[in-house]
Design a protein around this motif. Structure first.
Motif, mmCIF file in Angstrom:
data_model
loop_
_atom_site.group_PDB
_atom_site.id
_atom_site.type_symbol
_atom_site.label_atom_id
_atom_site.label_comp_id
_atom_site.label_asym_id
_atom_site.label_seq_id
_atom_site.Cartn_x
_atom_site.Cartn_y
_atom_site.Cartn_z
ATOM 1 N N TRP A 52 0.835 -1.205 0.000
ATOM 2 C CA TRP A 52 0.000 0.000 0.000
ATOM 3 C C TRP A 52 0.867 1.251 0.000
ATOM 4 O O TRP A 52 0.581 2.212 -0.732
ATOM 5 C CB TRP A 52 -0.926 0.010 1.217
ATOM 6 N N LEU A 53 1.909 1.266 0.818
ATOM 7 C CA LEU A 53 2.810 2.423 0.871
ATOM 8 C C LEU A 53 3.393 2.727 -0.505
ATOM 9 O O LEU A 53 3.411 3.886 -0.944
ATOM 10 C CB LEU A 53 3.954 2.157 1.852
ATOM 11 N N GLU A 54 3.880 1.701 -1.171
ATOM 12 C CA GLU A 54 4.498 1.900 -2.485
ATOM 13 C C GLU A 54 3.504 2.507 -3.469
ATOM 14 O O GLU A 54 3.847 3.405 -4.238
ATOM 15 C CB GLU A 54 5.028 0.565 -3.009
ATOM 16 N N LYS A 55 2.277 2.019 -3.433
ATOM 17 C CA LYS A 55 1.253 2.524 -4.353
ATOM 18 C C LYS A 55 0.813 3.935 -3.977
ATOM 19 O O LYS A 55 0.690 4.815 -4.842
ATOM 20 C CB LYS A 55 0.051 1.568 -4.350
ATOM 21 N N TRP A 56 0.598 4.163 -2.687
ATOM 22 C CA TRP A 56 0.085 5.461 -2.240
ATOM 23 C C TRP A 56 1.106 6.577 -2.465
ATOM 24 O O TRP A 56 0.730 7.693 -2.847
ATOM 25 C CB TRP A 56 -0.282 5.392 -0.755
ATOM 26 N N LEU A 57 2.370 6.309 -2.235
ATOM 27 C CA LEU A 57 3.394 7.340 -2.407
ATOM 28 C C LEU A 57 3.510 7.794 -3.861
ATOM 29 O O LEU A 57 3.924 8.917 -4.133
ATOM 30 C CB LEU A 57 4.749 6.823 -1.911
ATOM 31 N N GLN A 58 3.117 6.934 -4.787
ATOM 32 C CA GLN A 58 3.131 7.317 -6.200
ATOM 33 C C GLN A 58 1.886 8.110 -6.588
ATOM 34 O O GLN A 58 1.924 8.905 -7.529
ATOM 35 C CB GLN A 58 3.225 6.062 -7.072
ATOM 36 N N ASN A 59 0.805 7.888 -5.869
ATOM 37 C CA ASN A 59 -0.451 8.579 -6.179
ATOM 38 C C ASN A 59 -1.215 8.845 -4.881
ATOM 39 O O ASN A 59 -2.198 8.174 -4.578
ATOM 40 C CB ASN A 59 -1.295 7.742 -7.140
ATOM 41 N N PRO A 60 -0.764 9.825 -4.093
ATOM 42 C CA PRO A 60 -1.361 10.051 -2.770
ATOM 43 C C PRO A 60 -2.814 10.514 -2.857
ATOM 44 O O PRO A 60 -3.164 11.367 -3.675
ATOM 45 C CB PRO A 60 -0.478 11.154 -2.167
ATOM 46 N N VAL A 61 -3.633 9.927 -2.010
ATOM 47 C CA VAL A 61 -5.028 10.324 -1.850
ATOM 48 C C VAL A 61 -5.227 10.660 -0.378
ATOM 49 O O VAL A 61 -4.769 9.914 0.494
ATOM 50 C CB VAL A 61 -5.987 9.193 -2.280
ATOM 51 N N ARG A 62 -5.890 11.759 -0.090
ATOM 52 C CA ARG A 62 -6.025 12.204 1.296
ATOM 53 C C ARG A 62 -6.729 11.152 2.149
ATOM 54 O O ARG A 62 -7.815 10.685 1.825
ATOM 55 C CB ARG A 62 -6.773 13.534 1.352
ATOM 56 N N PRO A 105 -1.550 19.374 -1.259
ATOM 57 C CA PRO A 105 -1.496 17.950 -1.622
ATOM 58 C C PRO A 105 -0.158 17.331 -1.235
ATOM 59 O O PRO A 105 0.864 18.015 -1.183
ATOM 60 C CB PRO A 105 -1.675 17.972 -3.144
ATOM 61 N N HIS A 106 -0.181 16.044 -0.956
ATOM 62 C CA HIS A 106 1.059 15.328 -0.652
ATOM 63 C C HIS A 106 1.857 15.152 -1.943
ATOM 64 O O HIS A 106 1.291 14.836 -2.990
ATOM 65 C CB HIS A 106 0.731 13.963 -0.046
ATOM 66 N N PRO A 107 3.172 15.340 -1.904
ATOM 67 C CA PRO A 107 3.977 15.168 -3.125
ATOM 68 C C PRO A 107 3.894 13.740 -3.669
ATOM 69 O O PRO A 107 3.812 12.780 -2.908
ATOM 70 C CB PRO A 107 5.406 15.482 -2.657
ATOM 71 N N LYS A 108 3.937 13.627 -4.990
ATOM 72 C CA LYS A 108 3.997 12.321 -5.644
ATOM 73 C C LYS A 108 5.455 11.929 -5.848
ATOM 74 O O LYS A 108 6.288 12.767 -6.172
ATOM 75 C CB LYS A 108 3.285 12.362 -6.996
ATOM 76 N N LEU A 109 5.740 10.651 -5.680
ATOM 77 C CA LEU A 109 7.093 10.152 -5.888
ATOM 78 C C LEU A 109 7.136 9.239 -7.107
ATOM 79 O O LEU A 109 6.182 8.496 -7.361
ATOM 80 C CB LEU A 109 7.575 9.362 -4.666
ATOM 81 N N PRO A 110 8.227 9.266 -7.858
ATOM 82 C CA PRO A 110 8.407 8.270 -8.923
ATOM 83 C C PRO A 110 8.449 6.863 -8.324
ATOM 84 O O PRO A 110 8.734 6.693 -7.136
ATOM 85 C CB PRO A 110 9.758 8.647 -9.543
ATOM 86 N N LYS A 111 8.190 5.868 -9.142
ATOM 87 C CA LYS A 111 8.080 4.487 -8.667
ATOM 88 C C LYS A 111 9.314 4.047 -7.877
ATOM 89 O O LYS A 111 9.195 3.489 -6.784
ATOM 90 C CB LYS A 111 7.852 3.549 -9.849
ATOM 91 N N ALA A 112 10.496 4.300 -8.411
ATOM 92 C CA ALA A 112 11.720 3.854 -7.738
ATOM 93 C C ALA A 112 11.883 4.535 -6.381
ATOM 94 O O ALA A 112 12.264 3.898 -5.389
ATOM 95 C CB ALA A 112 12.938 4.125 -8.619
ATOM 96 N N ASP A 113 11.595 5.831 -6.323
ATOM 97 C CA ASP A 113 11.699 6.558 -5.055
ATOM 98 C C ASP A 113 10.646 6.079 -4.065
ATOM 99 O O ASP A 113 10.916 5.944 -2.864
ATOM 100 C CB ASP A 113 11.548 8.062 -5.285
ATOM 101 N N ALA A 114 9.431 5.823 -4.555
ATOM 102 C CA ALA A 114 8.361 5.339 -3.680
ATOM 103 C C ALA A 114 8.736 3.998 -3.055
ATOM 104 O O ALA A 114 8.513 3.760 -1.862
ATOM 105 C CB ALA A 114 7.057 5.215 -4.461
ATOM 106 N N GLU A 115 9.314 3.124 -3.853
ATOM 107 C CA GLU A 115 9.723 1.813 -3.338
ATOM 108 C C GLU A 115 10.849 1.954 -2.317
ATOM 109 O O GLU A 115 10.874 1.249 -1.302
ATOM 110 C CB GLU A 115 10.149 0.916 -4.498
ATOM 111 N N ALA A 116 11.784 2.872 -2.580
ATOM 112 C CA ALA A 116 12.897 3.079 -1.650
ATOM 113 C C ALA A 116 12.411 3.677 -0.334
ATOM 114 O O ALA A 116 12.842 3.266 0.748
ATOM 115 C CB ALA A 116 13.947 3.985 -2.291
#
Length: 230
Positions: A69-79, A107-118
């Motif tokens: 969930w963290l990996e997915k949410w960090l790429q596309n944050p929803v409040r 809004p919460h910043p969006k992260l690229p996939k690699a950064d979100a996973e890290a």
């Protein structure tokens, strides 16, 4: 390269990329996240600190969230909190009821996939002490959704602060219709049992539930989230 190091990498004994990801994630936490989130337990537990907090504490994130969930949410944050971290600042009177004013919520910043996973990897390393989140506290028993819903909504009044479905329930607390995907059962159990142990000033009430009721409410919230995620 040293032949022993090559052999170790070939056998998977040294996780070079994983170590690099951990380093990147930890760096991103320090450079981009600590302005709004505490990644170490705060020494200051004053009410002023709670009122000024911009985002939830993350020093126990590894015992709270599910990594996918963290990996997915960090790429596309929803409040998650409809009225923001401090609801009193973002609620105004409406014609029939109070409404959430989103104009002042960034809004919460969006992260690229690699950064979100890290970052997710780094967050999962922030594990709560046993006295905060007890591993195995939630026994994983299934509960009746009808009985759980009655307990959640009518008997304990959780719907006054939390949404069990999109648009249904309160806005001052986190929505719970994605909780089954988002949160770990042991965390839900521990937080309901004693929210002030996480933050002595938090407005979530201590319900003083008996053990069977704690298990029932935790199970309902997890099943509720899993149902809504389908």
């Amino acid at each position: 390269m040293n032949r022993h190091l090559l052999a170790a990498l070939g056998l998977g004994l040294i996780a070079g990329p994983a170590l690099a990801a951990d380093g990147i994630g930890a760096g991103l936490l320090k450079s981009q996240c600590i302005g709004c989130h505490a990644i170490a337990k705060p020494e200051n537990t004053s009410l002023d600190r709670l009122w000024e907090r911009k985002g939830p504490d993350l020093y126990y994130a590894g015992s709270k969230f599910n990594k996918p969930w963290l990996e997915k949410w960090l790429q596309n944050p929803v409040r998650i909190r409809p009225a923001g971290e401090l609801y009193a600042r973002h609620v105004k009177g409406g014609t029939k009821e109070d409404v959430v004013d989103e104009s002042g919520m960034a809004p919460h910043p969006k992260l690229p996939k690699a950064d979100a996973e890290a970052v997710a990897e780094a967050l999962m390393a922030l594990v709560a002490p046993a006295e905060l989140v007890s591993k195995g506290a939630f026994k994983g028993e299934k509960v009746s959704m009808a009985m759980g819903g009655m307990f959640f909504g009518k008997l304990r009044g959780c719907g006054a602060c939390h949404m069990a479905k999109p648009g249904f329930g309160g806005a001052s607390g986190a929505e719970l219709y994605t909780a089954g995907e988002r949160l770990q059962g042991d965390y839900i159990y521990s937080y309901i049992k004693n929210p002030q142990q996480f933050d002595p000033r938090i407005w979530m009430p201590t319900l003083n539930l008996a053990e069977p009721d704690l298990q029932r409410l935790t199970g309902y919230i997890l099943q509720l989230g899993a149902t809504e995620a389908k």
